[in-house]
Design an enzyme around this catalytic site. Structure first.
Site, short mmCIF file in Angstrom:
data_model
loop_
_atom_site.label_atom_id
_atom_site.label_comp_id
_atom_site.label_asym_id
_atom_site.label_seq_id
_atom_site.Cartn_x
_atom_site.Cartn_y
_atom_site.Cartn_z
N ARG A 180 1.26 -8.57 -8.04
CA ARG A 180 1.76 -7.60 -6.75
C ARG A 180 2.76 -8.32 -5.92
NH1 ARG A 180 -3.14 -3.83 -4.43
NH2 ARG A 180 -3.90 -3.16 -6.20
N ASP B 176 -4.05 3.72 8.89
CA ASP B 176 -4.19 2.83 7.72
C ASP B 176 -3.24 1.52 8.05
OD1 ASP B 176 -5.43 2.95 4.54
OD2 ASP B 176 -4.06 1.54 4.80
C1 LIG Z 1 -10.14 1.83 -1.09
S1 LIG Z 1 -9.07 2.45 0.32
C2 LIG Z 1 -10.29 3.93 0.95
C3 LIG Z 1 -9.49 5.10 1.56
C4 LIG Z 1 -10.71 6.04 1.86
N1 LIG Z 1 -11.13 5.69 3.20
C5 LIG Z 1 -11.56 6.59 0.81
O1 LIG Z 1 -12.70 6.09 1.01
O2 LIG Z 1 -11.27 7.25 0.19
C6 LIG Z 1 -9.27 1.26 1.73
C7 LIG Z 1 -8.07 1.43 2.55
O3 LIG Z 1 -8.34 0.46 3.74
C8 LIG Z 1 -7.03 -0.13 4.24
N2 LIG Z 1 -7.43 -1.25 4.94
C9 LIG Z 1 -7.62 -2.46 4.46
N3 LIG Z 1 -7.93 -3.34 5.56
C10 LIG Z 1 -7.30 -2.60 6.56
C11 LIG Z 1 -7.24 -2.95 8.03
N4 LIG Z 1 -7.56 -4.35 8.39
N5 LIG Z 1 -6.89 -1.97 8.87
C12 LIG Z 1 -6.50 -0.78 8.39
N6 LIG Z 1 -6.91 -0.37 7.16
C13 LIG Z 1 -7.07 -1.25 6.08
C14 LIG Z 1 -6.27 -0.20 2.87
O4 LIG Z 1 -4.77 -0.23 3.04
C15 LIG Z 1 -6.87 1.08 2.15
O5 LIG Z 1 -5.67 2.08 2.22
#
Ligand SMILES: C[S@@+](CC[C@H](N)C(=O)[O-])C[C@H]1O[C@@H](n2cnc3c(N)ncnc32)[C@H](O)[C@@H]1O
Length: 276
Positions: free
Chosen positions: A41, A146
């Site tokens: 990445r 996000d």
């Molecule tokens: C695997 S996705 C889950 C999406 C959705 N909540 C679901 O369960 O389908 C995790 C998301 O958390 C976000 N994320 C990770 N660390 C974060 C942070 N410190 N603050 C805000 N978002 C965060 C990532 O960018 C990602 O889009």
């Protein structure tokens, strides 16, 4: 991949440095198994910026003179999501949460924290629209946030390929989405009735939260999996403050509040209620 075949030198200490910076900036602790993912990445960013190695790249991220910190975070987040993922949560909102919300003129506030490309927030809007009479639906507000600005933009656009909505039944699709024509063929867009109640914002959960009012229900699902225990503890403490007493919290299928937070009571599979 063998180191010799790589375009950029990549040592374990490079990986450690990336990992340290990501933990500091986003609370995310990458396991060793993500070593190759990190390389592939970030190699794209090194190539694009024409920097020779990871150490120079990380200096660039730290200095952040041209927004590279944001690109770094966007590149390393895992954004897997789907419409009606863990569908029992949306049924729970419709059947159990809605009857607990305060009557009167006030808004009903929901937060999709870590919303990725928006499917979670739109699924919630669909569930609310199907369950509520128009007047109650109109007082619902969903905030979707996000850390990754690129997924937030895609979520706000509300445009998805037909593949992404293939799991929805035909009635739902017709009722809540518009079919693209011409250059938009093969895509769908959420209807304006849904966009009326959903707002997207970039927000790092590690930063201060700019909310004036508490939420009635928060979805924070599949977000904390790579946060360490202390970071999870702190986050769920802050979430307890951000949720109304008696309000609801949904977490991901592989997550638990067991030994992490005592501010919530379990209410079924990955569903919790804030204690007063
Ligand atoms: C695997 S996705 C889950 C999406 C959705 N909540 C679901 O369960 O389908 C995790 C998301 O958390 C976000 N994320 C990770 N660390 C974060 C942070 N410190 N603050 C805000 N978002 C965060 C990532 O960018 C990602 O889009």
């Amino acid at each position: 991949m063998a180191t010799a075949a790589r375009e950029f030198p990549y040592t374990h200490s490079d990986f450690e440095a990336v990992r340290g910076l990501l933990a500091e900036a986003a609370g995310i602790h990458l396991p060793d198994a993500k070593r190759d993912m990190v390389y592939s990445r970030l190699a794209r960013r090194l190539r694009r910026l024409r920097v020779p190695d990871f150490a120079s790249y990380l200096e660039h991220v730290r200095a952040d003179t041209d927004g590279e910190r944001r690109e770094f975070l966007n590149a390393l987040t895992t954004n897997l999501t789907a419409f009606f993922r863990e569908g029992h949560h949306f049924e729970h909102v419709a059947q159990t949460v809605l009857p607990t919300l305060p009557r009167g003129e006030d808004t009903w506030r929901f937060w999709s924290a870590g919303c990725s490309t928006g499917e979670e927030a739109w699924s919630l809007a669909i569930a609310l629209r199907e369950a509520l009479p128009a007047a109650d639906y109109q007082r619902c507000r969903i905030l979707a946030t996000d850390i990754d600005s690129s997924v937030v933009e895609r979520g706000a656009a509300g445009v998805y390929t037909e593949e992404r909505v293939a799991g929805l039944d035909a009635h739902r699709l017709r009722r809540h989405f518009l079919r693209g024509r011409g250059r938009q063929a093969g895509k769908v867009r959420v209807r304006p009735e849904l966009t009326d109640i959903v707002r997207f914002r970039q927000l790092n959960l590690m930063d201060a939260w700019p909310f004036r009012r508490r939420f009635h229900a928060v979805f924070c699902r599949n977000v904390v999996i790579y946060f360490d225990r202390d970071t999870q503890r702190e986050l769920f403490d802050r979430l307890a403050e951000a949720i109304e007493p008696g309000g609801w919290l949904y977490i991901g299928h592989s997550e638990t509040l067991w030994t992490v937070s005592e501010r919530f009571a379990p209410e079924g599979r990955t569903v919790y209620r804030r204690l007063s």
